[in-house]
Enzyme design. Structure first.
Site: not given
Ligand code: 3HC
Ligand code: NAI
Length: 698
Positions: A102, A105, A125
């Site tokens: 997002g 996006e 995603e």
């Molecule tokens: N929402 C909420 N919390 C998130 C998050 C997100 N999108 N992404 C990461 N976090 C949180 C993790 O849960 C973690 O929390 P914690 O410390 O309480 O355990 C903290 O952030 C740190 O995460 P990492 O340990 O993974 O930290 P890194 O620095 O290694 O990586 C990152 C950071 C690259 C952002 C990785 O966390 C990641 O890949 N996150 C997922 C990103 C993702 O999938 N985004 C898409 C979301 S879905 C979306 O956007 C839908 C839309 O299309 C409508």
């Protein structure tokens, strides 16, 4: 405050500020929308910069809000992007470090995008079983071209900003900014402030010269790649709409429908569960995150056998020097040759460069003397699985190691507390249970002894992250989390043979369920003699625990598995294909007849549920005893160490999905089977209680 607002000259700067990664939760979305409105109302403002504080521009939608009313509360992500897009003053996204999901996006809804080099750009995603649901599938193809965009969407992997900025014809980034990003973004905003009309990605076209053929090809590829996951195929459908839908908004609506449908699939629930479970595993309830850690700069490994060499490789890969200690030079030579051979195989496959191999081998030294390892910060013992041998090693370590060194054992079955008691420093002793092959398998069970220091635990968890393992803490018990559960699973597999199944039927059923390998193929790979040795000990220690004798009879036939060319299956010389064995079937039938069991047809469903629920029942006991601190830790053990299918989220998540009431009912049915173990199938008290209360493990 989840987004701050300030005015710098003629530019309003809205900064996302929602640690840890500026997830676009409700409060943040609201603050951004308000910032855009405020800037538009302020006559002194000519342009807007949208930036991210801390370690990300934005990690995307706030995953924690999924499934809650907040996720949809206005402004939702779609309406926020619409607001930004409709701003009368240009909005410039200033992207650094992480811009994903997002977050990307939202940036694509801005009129301009500038980026710092080195930023990770992704629509990840799909890794959560979803697809970009706020226009990503419609806008990314318009700025990067259909093929590049589809690849990024289907794989979900990050690509560096400078790589994308260098693509011919790309319209994702308007400028790459070296140096101070915010200053550069403000300067850019001033430059474009007066330009009209405002550019908008929605007005671009996504085109492909051979769209039909290309999407057909993409569909076939994705089908073969991701057969258990519905999301990748839906990504293809959505990108196709970016090319073919009658209008941008029609494509957007199509994407929204697909996103919403995926959100409710069990596969997406499982992947989201695994995402949080992995991060939760590194947190230990009574060990605060700021617990001081010990410095780990030099590692020693005792024993250069199957495990010792693999364990050493993990540290070499992370640039940490390792010294391996053995009792004999030949053992050292053999061990080092295996490490080198493993690296050479990686070079051959193009996965490692020769100079990296040389660098890693240069970090490795060997010794026959404890004196040479006394300054190591962490020593991991991987000698024979014999308490007497371990006693000798730990007494020697206690004598020589510098104060504060962490003394770890890779034991898979012995009592870590007894091992700790061989030393005068039990607070420094911990289990580090790697899985074979130790350089490949992700799982590391960190075994916490009764006296293990909290700083030791915190240090080992941090070390695990450095060597890219998924560490899960287990208390001390026979088999720890993973092997204690697998023992019940193996017992069930044996009973199934006695009752009428064949090894290949059992393997096929559980492999169809999604396990990487069934119990019998696995036994042949690992060596059936290992289980045999463990059972011989069990017959003495736990005389009331019943095992099927078939596995012992197999070993008595000399059929240890692939290494002897025969196990539960036959193997052609040099081949790994499992061929059903008439001799094994005959052995099983004879044994069955001796037991007086009339074979019956056993359904695949029964096989799967007996195997998986045996894991679940034992796991519930493990949880209740505090051996594991959370159900999600158990899921991580099985997802990363035992080949449990990822799309089912681990045994506990699977049980939750089935409904714990149904799980308990099935166990009650299994308990009535006269050839099974009725006592084992009494639902663990924790499981029975959760089922009664209509609750879940996770
Ligand atoms: N929402 C909420 N919390 C998130 C998050 C997100 N999108 N992404 C990461 N976090 C949180 C993790 O849960 C973690 O929390 P914690 O410390 O309480 O355990 C903290 O952030 C740190 O995460 P990492 O340990 O993974 O930290 P890194 O620095 O290694 O990586 C990152 C950071 C690259 C952002 C990785 O966390 C990641 O890949 N996150 C997922 C990103 C993702 O999938 N985004 C898409 C979301 S879905 C979306 O956007 C839908 C839309 O299309 C409508
Ligand atoms: P192995 O037999 O392949 O290697 C043991 C090595 O230790 C041998 O090279 C031997 O020479 C050396 N050794 C024996 N006594 C020693 C001593 N006093 N000092 C120094 N070196 C000594 O055994 P493997 O399979 O590597 O197992 C080692 C440990 O790892 C055991 O505790 C085992 O339970 C555990 N483990 C094994 C797994 C496996 O799949 N093989 C998986 C997880 C843990």
């Amino acid at each position: 405050m989840t987004a701050s607002y300030e005015v710098r000259g003629a530019v309003a700067v809205i900064t996302l500020n929602n640690p840890p990664v500026n997830g676009l939760g409700y409060a943040t979305r609201k603050a951004v929308a308000e910032g855009v409105a405020r800037a538009n109302d302020d006559a002194a403002v000519q342009a807007i910069v949208l930036a991210g504080a801390g370690k990300a521009f934005s990690g995307g939608a706030d995953i924690r809000e999924f499934g809650t009313p907040k996720a949809l509360a206005e402004p939702n992500l779609l309406s926020l992007i619409k607001t930004v897009e409709a701003s009368g003053k240009p909005v410039v996204a200033a992207i650094h470090t992480v811009c994903m999901g997002g977050g990307l996006e939202l940036a694509l809804g801005c009129h301009y995008r500038v980026a710092a080099p080195g930023a990770s750009i992704a629509l990840p995603e799909v890794k959560l079983g979803l697809l970009p649901g706020a226009g990503g599938t419609q806008r990314l193809p318009r700025v990067l071209g259909v093929e590049m965009a589809l690849n990024m969407i289907v794989k979900g992997d990050p690509v560096k900003s400078e790589v994308l900025a260098a693509l011919p014809g790309q319209k994702l980034f308007d400028r790459l900014i070296d140096g101070d990003l915010l200053e550069g973004a403000i300067a850019f905003a001033n430059e474009v402030a007066a330009r009209r009309p405002l550019p908008s990605v929605r007005q671009l076209k996504a085109v492909h010269p051979e769209a039909d053929a290309y999407f057909q090809f993409a569909r076939n590829t994705v089908k073969a790649m991701a057969k258990h996951f519905p999301a990748p195929a839906r990504c293809v459908d959505c990108v196709e709409q970016a090319v073919k839908a009658p209008s941008f908004d029609a494509g957007l609506a199509y994407e929204r429908g697909a996103f919403t449908a995926l959100m409710f699939t069990p596969e997406s629930r499982a992947l989201r569960h695994a995402f949080f479970a992995e991060r939760a595993a590194s947190k230990i309830p009574d060990v605060p995150e700021d617990t001081p850690q010990r410095k780990i700069e030099r590692v020693a490994v005792i024993g250069a056998g199957t495990m010792g060499g693999g364990i050493a490789m993990n540290f070499l890969n992370a640039g940490i020097p390792v010294t391996i200690l053995e009792t004999k030079q030949e053992a050292l030579d053999r061990g080092i040759a295996t490490v080198r051979k493993n690296y050479e195989a990686q070079v051959k496959k193009g996965k490692l460069q020769q100079d990296k191999l040389d660098q890693r081998m240069a970090l490795l030294s060997t010794t026959l003397s404890y004196d040479d390892i006394k300054n190591a910060d962490l020593v991991i013992e991987a000698v024979f699985e014999d308490l007497g041998v371990k006693e000798g090693v730990f007494k020697a370590l206690d004598e020589v190691m510098k104060p504060g060194a962490i003394l770890a054992s890779n034991t898979s079955t012995l009592d870590v507390d007894r091992i700790a008691a061989f030393t005068k420093r039990p607070q420094d002793v911990v289990g580090m249970h790697f899985f074979s092959p130790a350089n490949v398998m992700k799982l590391l069970e960190v075994v916490r002894g009764a006296k293990t220091g909290k700083d030791v635990l915190a240090t080992v968890m941090a070390v695990a992250k450095k060597i890219r393992k998924t560490a899960v803490v287990s208390g001390v018990c026979d088999g720890f989390i993973g092997n204690r559960m697998i023992e019940q699973y193996s017992r069930q597999a044996g009973f199934l043979l006695e009752e009428g199944a064949t090894p290949q039927q059992v393997d096929k059923a559980i492999e169809k369920f999604g396990f990487a390998m069934g119990p019998f193929r696995m036994g042949d790979l690992a060596g059936n003699d290992i289980g045999w040795a463990i059972r011989k000990r069990r017959y003495v220690e736990k005389p009331n625990m019943r095992y099927s004798k078939t596995a012992d009879l197999l070993c008595e036939m000399g059929r240890y598995g692939q290494k002897t060319g025969a196990g539960w299956y036959d193997y052609l010389p040099g081949k790994r294909d499992a061929i059903p064995s008439a001799a094994v079937v005959e052995m099983i039938e004879k044994h069955r007849a001796e037991l007086g069991i009339t074979p019956r047809k056993i359904s695949d469903d029964e096989i799967v549920h007996r195997l998986v629920y045996s894991l679940v029942n034992e796991a519930a006991k493990i949880l209740e005893e505090g051996i594991a601190s959370k159900a999600s830790d158990i899921d991580m053990v099985y997802l990363t160490g035992y080949g449990f299918p990822l799309w089912r989220g681990g045994p506990m998540n699977y049980a939750d999905e089935q409904g714990l009431y149904n799980v308990v009912q099935a166990m009650k049915r299994f308990a009535k089977n006269p050839h099974d173990d009725a006592a084992f199938w009494q639902p663990a008290p924790l499981l029975a209680k959760l089922a009664d209360e209509g609750k879940r493990f996770n």
